[in-house]
Enzyme design. Structure first.
Site, PDB file in Angstrom:
ATOM      1  N   SER A  42       0.827  -1.207   0.000  1.00 48.89           N
ATOM      2  CA  SER A  42       0.000   0.000   0.000  1.00 48.89           C
ATOM      3  C   SER A  42       0.858   1.252   0.000  1.00 48.89           C
ATOM      4  O   SER A  42       2.059   1.218   0.313  1.00 48.89           O
ATOM      5  CB  SER A  42      -0.946   0.031   1.205  1.00 48.89           C
ATOM      6  OG  SER A  42      -0.352   0.665   2.307  1.00 48.89           O
ATOM      7  N   ILE A  43       0.214   2.370  -0.301  1.00 41.72           N
ATOM      8  CA  ILE A  43       0.880   3.671  -0.316  1.00 41.72           C
ATOM      9  C   ILE A  43       1.311   4.089   1.074  1.00 41.72           C
ATOM     10  O   ILE A  43       2.208   4.930   1.243  1.00 41.72           O
ATOM     11  CB  ILE A  43      -0.068   4.735  -0.911  1.00 41.72           C
ATOM     12  CG1 ILE A  43       0.706   5.996  -1.304  1.00 41.72           C
ATOM     13  CG2 ILE A  43      -1.226   5.042   0.030  1.00 41.72           C
ATOM     14  CD1 ILE A  43      -0.105   6.977  -2.136  1.00 41.72           C
ATOM     15  N   LYS A  44       0.712   3.498   2.100  1.00 43.38           N
ATOM     16  CA  LYS A  44       1.000   3.893   3.474  1.00 43.38           C
ATOM     17  C   LYS A  44       2.429   3.556   3.908  1.00 43.38           C
ATOM     18  O   LYS A  44       2.911   4.095   4.907  1.00 43.38           O
ATOM     19  CB  LYS A  44       0.000   3.228   4.424  1.00 43.38           C
ATOM     20  CG  LYS A  44      -1.455   3.619   4.195  1.00 43.38           C
ATOM     21  CD  LYS A  44      -1.723   5.072   4.522  1.00 43.38           C
ATOM     22  CE  LYS A  44      -3.205   5.382   4.489  1.00 43.38           C
ATOM     23  NZ  LYS A  44      -3.496   6.771   4.864  1.00 43.38           N
ATOM     24  N   ASP A  45       3.103   2.685   3.165  1.00 39.96           N
ATOM     25  CA  ASP A  45       4.503   2.403   3.503  1.00 39.96           C
ATOM     26  C   ASP A  45       5.343   3.679   3.470  1.00 39.96           C
ATOM     27  O   ASP A  45       6.268   3.859   4.274  1.00 39.96           O
ATOM     28  CB  ASP A  45       5.110   1.405   2.506  1.00 39.96           C
ATOM     29  CG  ASP A  45       4.555   0.008   2.643  1.00 39.96           C
ATOM     30  OD1 ASP A  45       3.711  -0.210   3.541  1.00 39.96           O
ATOM     31  OD2 ASP A  45       4.953  -0.868   1.862  1.00 39.96           O
ATOM     32  N   ALA A  48       4.608   5.788   6.595  1.00 38.04           N
ATOM     33  CA  ALA A  48       4.919   5.038   7.821  1.00 38.04           C
ATOM     34  C   ALA A  48       6.405   5.144   8.153  1.00 38.04           C
ATOM     35  O   ALA A  48       6.782   5.476   9.288  1.00 38.04           O
ATOM     36  CB  ALA A  48       4.504   3.582   7.660  1.00 38.04           C
TER      37      ALA A  48
END
Length: 452
Positions: A42-45, A48
């Site tokens: 996901s783009i959240k890496d 994060a």
């Protein structure tokens, strides 16, 4: 040798892929920034690892510490990967509307997951926001990430996602479409792109049940806009500090159904196995398409991977239970016949009589009865083969030549599922309606129904 020193070094530089079918009605090309190529899918890496590194630099996250966060799943995955490499512990709170796959994945990478109720206000002590904040005050040497108000979130996209899109489109991008939640992706990416070209339009996709669109339009936090919804990862019941509404040009809301149906279309028609929010993003784009021109270049963020939603969006039963899947069923076929009577033949009748009935009613398959019971079936192709070998069988009883009864299926069985039962050897199925009457469904019936 060319290699990454650890998995965190593979974050970013995701591909831009042209969409060809689901956006065929648009006058301009549409490209997907496919973020599930990140290691956490996901783009959240991106944000994060940025939030962890900033916390380390500020001394907020110390060796052996515990990372605590409220997450819909994807941010947790990115944080968990960082924790694995850097040696931290993780405790995540999430809501009970998130898919089981997301929770299981977080546990698989070593995180402790606490599931909290969805239908409570953010300030409620049971909410996943409140529980994560409380744990951060109770657990020594812990760091509460707070992706909603942690501005390292949007900084990650200003530094990475925006520049990548600008470079990949050779500066030709005219529209950015983001299904938005915390505000980090749309604000950071949009800010960078608008600095390069102020004429670029940034469109935010919201969900019904979220207050973000109303806040964008009026500047008011209207809690009457807030109610439970199914779409995961987008929309909010408060306004995170990561938002800079001045970066956004338009907001539109997408229904739970439209987002789910579009996600399935993208997967089936483009071969890109996307998550729920990607479906919402493209559905929202289609709602705003009337302002697009042939020379526009649209980029849509595909946030995460469809594997997180196999028990929901990609589960036919889940979709049908919520009225999201417009499928034709056996009941639809039976209903379209306008109560045509079922043609049967008694087991003691002659084969010649079965053939006569097939000719009279122009049918290929007949259930065989004994009293009120269906004990077998005869088919035109089966009788043809038997009579070629032995013409005298026309004087035999039907019971002597019949084959096993046609399979019984529920009236709610989707037409697409009938291929399991109907094949070269078996040309029909049987079903029973609410009154207890039997009906037959053949290959021809299915072809007719799919063609309507």
């Amino acid at each position: 040798m060319k290699y990454a020193a650890n998995i965190l070094e593979t974050i970013g530089h995701t591909p831009l892929v042209k969409l060809n079918r689901v956006t065929a009605s648009l006058p301009c090309p549409v490209f997907a920034k496919v973020e599930f190529f990140n290691p956490g899918n996901s783009i959240k890496d991106r944000m994060a690892i940025k939030m962890v590194e900033v916390a380390e630099q500020k001394g907020l996250l110390k060796p052996g510490g515990t990372i605590i966060e409220g997450t819909s799943g994807n941010t947790g995955m990115g944080l968990a990967l960082a924790a694995v490499i850097k040696g931290y512990k993780c405790i995540f709170t999430t809501t009970d509307k998130q898919s089981k796959e997301k929770v299981d994945i977080l546990k698989a990478v070593g995180a402790e997951v606490i599931v909290c109720p969805t239908n409570v206000e953010p300030e409620d002590p049971r909410s996943y926001y409140s529980v994560s904040k409380r744990l951060a005050t109770e657990i020594p040497n812990s760091f509460y990430v707070n992706q909603y108000d942690n501005l390292a979130n949007r900084d990650a996209h200003y530094e990475q996602t925006g520049p990548e899109i600008w470079e990949q489109t050779d500066g030709k991008v005219t529209h950015l479409i983001v299904a938005t939640g915390t505000g980090g992706t749309i604000t950071g990416t949009g800010k960078f792109l608008k600095e390069k070209n102020p004429n670029i339009k940034v469109w935010a996709i919201d969900s019904y049940g979220s207050l973000l669109k109303k806040y964008f339009e009026t500047g008011e936090i209207d809690m009457s806009e807030v109610y439970p919804y199914i779409t995961e990862g987008i929309g909010e019941d408060f306004v995170p500090q990561n938002y800079d509404m001045g970066v956004i040009d338009a907001f539109t809301k997408v229904t739970d159904k439209d987002g789910a149906v579009m996600a399935r279309r993208i997967t089936k028609e483009e071969g890109i196995f996307v998550g729920y929010s990607a479906g919402s993003a493209v559905a929202g784009l289609m709602q705003l398409k009337d302002t697009l021109k042939p020379d526009d270049v649209v980029v849509v963020i595909f946030h995460d991977h469809g594997s997180r939603y196999v028990g929901k969006v990609y589960n036919d039963q889940w979709m049908m239970e919520r009225g999201f899947l417009d499928v034709k069923t056996v009941k639809d076929i039976v209903g379209a016949r306008r109560n045509m009577p079922l043609v049967t033949i008694d087991a003691d009748e002659k084969v010649s009589e079965a053939i006569a009935k097939m000719r009279k009613f122009d049918i290929e398959h007949i259930p065989v009865t004994k009293g009120s019971d269906i004990i077998g079936a005869v088919s035109e192709s089966g009788l043809f083969n038997k009579l070629i070998d032995n013409p005298h069988l026309k004087d035999a009883t039907v019971q002597e030549v019949m084959h096993a009864p046609f399979p019984m299926v529920s009236q709610e069985t989707p037409i697409e599922k009938l291929s399991v039962y109907i094949n070269r050897e078996n040309g029909a199925v049987m079903t029973k309606d609410e009154s207890g009457d039997h009906h037959i469904v053949t290959k021809y019936d299915i072809i007719q129904a799919l063609g309507r």
